[in-house]
Enzyme design. Structure first.
Site, short mmCIF file in Angstrom:
data_model
loop_
_atom_site.label_atom_id
_atom_site.label_comp_id
_atom_site.label_asym_id
_atom_site.label_seq_id
_atom_site.Cartn_x
_atom_site.Cartn_y
_atom_site.Cartn_z
N GLY A 81 -65.67 -68.08 74.36
CA GLY A 81 -65.57 -68.21 75.81
C GLY A 81 -65.98 -69.57 76.32
N GLN A 192 -67.21 -62.07 81.63
CA GLN A 192 -68.03 -60.88 81.81
C GLN A 192 -67.24 -59.69 82.34
OE1 GLN A 192 -71.62 -61.55 80.98
NE2 GLN A 192 -71.08 -59.47 80.39
N CYS A 340 -77.77 -67.48 77.38
CA CYS A 340 -77.61 -68.89 77.04
C CYS A 340 -78.73 -69.74 77.63
CB CYS A 340 -76.25 -69.40 77.53
SG CYS A 340 -74.86 -68.50 76.81
#
Length: 390
Positions: A81, A192, A340
């Site tokens: 992604g 998401q 992240c």
């Protein structure tokens, strides 16, 4: 030696990454056992052609999951992604400027994932100016706020489909329409939201859309970028001409067929799964927010359009790190927001952009799950967190 089920923590951090689904495991095993395992799909010999056939079959499956009229050639496989977002942001901005040299501005929202925000300095270094639109208190971007920033010099608008921390779903259809009315391209990070809420890219009206396999039970380091036909794009990785020249590098056929297997399995039941998970999320919000110290980050959670498998709260008088470790000790895995950025001790940029005070944002938690969750585990988690909240 078998693992005692009581020693396995309850994973409620699916927004960070999800366990492989059986369909992905089976697809990878079938690939590993086949003659094409390891074959280069760009080779002209028999094994290469067979690998290419498998890759194109996977491309068709992903295309179908994005909309009835999506063409397989509009799907670009990437290494995840983050790469898909980078390709979209940099490639579309430069592609739009190549087409019209006056298009030198990019607009993003303040609640984007770091895979968008961390690329903004590079955009500026390439000669673009960047404007940021802030969300409303509920976590969604007001189309009128975007409208106020739009002008004929905008190359690209990039606003996510659903936020990875709060779950707030954005009004992408209207945002994209306003961007297009001023001649700008529109990209949405759907990493998401993909296969968690129903959508059709034609209905959304976007020019590009990013997705990632590991958010839906597919393999990590596997993603894709939907790129509408004839959308200008300057490739960011050169050196081979794969993916119709849009993304160089030998494709990972094994990962692509696993992602496709998940897409084929989940796409038909997205609406049904959403309804079930929405009910579970509502129940968990209700239990948690009945405690005086716990508040939903989106405010009136029952009135907000949000992803069904994300529950986002703040716990007054507590800090995220403390809560995560205490809940881990109690057998529950959650996070404070984007995985992240989990090493950061500062408050979430998403929550701060929404107007949540920093001291409150420092005590945030994200609880996330998908259709595989055991409702009893959610009840036990609610007992654990309300007990810790004091």
């Amino acid at each position: 030696m078998a693992t005692d089920p009581r020693d396995v923590p309850v994973n409620l951090d699916y927004a960070a990454s999800t366990p492989l689904r059986p369909e992905a495991v089976a697809a990878q095993a079938a690939y590993d056992a086949s003659p094409i395992a390891g074959a280069n799909p760009n080779s002209l010999h028999t094994l290469g052609r067979r690998a290419a056939t498998a890759l194109e079959g996977a491309r068709r499956s992903v295309a179908r999951s994005l909309g009835a009229r999506v063409r397989p050639g509009e799907v670009v496989f990437t290494g995840g992604g983050t790469e898909a977002n980078h390709l979209a942001l940099m490639g579309l901005a430069e592609g739009a400027r190549d087409r019209d040299r006056g298009r030198t501005r990019v607009i993003v929202s303040a609640i984007e994932h770091d895979s968008i925000l961390d690329n903004l300095p590079s955009l500026r270094a390439r000669g673009f100016t960047v404007d940021t639109v802030r969300p409303r208190r509920c976590g969604s971007v007001d189309p009128a706020e975007l409208e106020a920033l739009l002008a004929d010099d905008v190359a690209l608008v990039s606003i996510m489909l659903a936020n990875n921390e709060t779950g707030a779903v954005q009004p992408v259809r209207e945002l994209a329409a306003r961007a297009h009315a001023r001649g700008a391209l529109f990209h949405t990070d759907a990493i998401q939201g993909y296969l968690h809420i129903p959508f059709d890219v034609d209905d959304l009206g976007v020019d590009a859309l990013s997705l990632a396999g590991h958010k839906v039970g597919g393999p990590v380091a596997c993603g894709a970028l939907y790129l509408r036909s004839r959308t200008p794009l300057r490739p960011q990785v050169l050196g081979g001409g794969q993916e119709a020249g849009r993304r160089a590098g030998t494709q990972d056929v094994r990962a692509a067929v696993a992602l496709a297997a998940v897409a084929d399995a989940l796409a038909p039941g997205v609406e049904e799964d959403r309804e079930r998970l929405a009910a579970l999320s509502d129940r968990l919000y209700g239990r948690l927010c009945s405690h005086p110290a716990i508040e939903a980050t989106v405010g009136d959670w029952a009135a907000v359009d949000r992803l069904p498998g994300i529950v986002s709260v703040t716990v007054g008088g507590h800090e995220t790190e403390e809560l995560v470790l205490q809940l881990d000790a109690a057998g529950f895995e959650v996070s404070g927001g984007s995985a992240c950025s989990s090493g950061s001790l500062d408050a979430s940029h998403v929550l701060l952009a929404m107007g949540i005070p920093r001291d409150r944002a420092l005590g945030s938690l994200r609880i996330s799950f998908d259709d595989r969750v055991d409702p009893a585990d959610l009840d036990r988690f609610a007992d654990a967190l309300t007990g810790l909240a004091g």
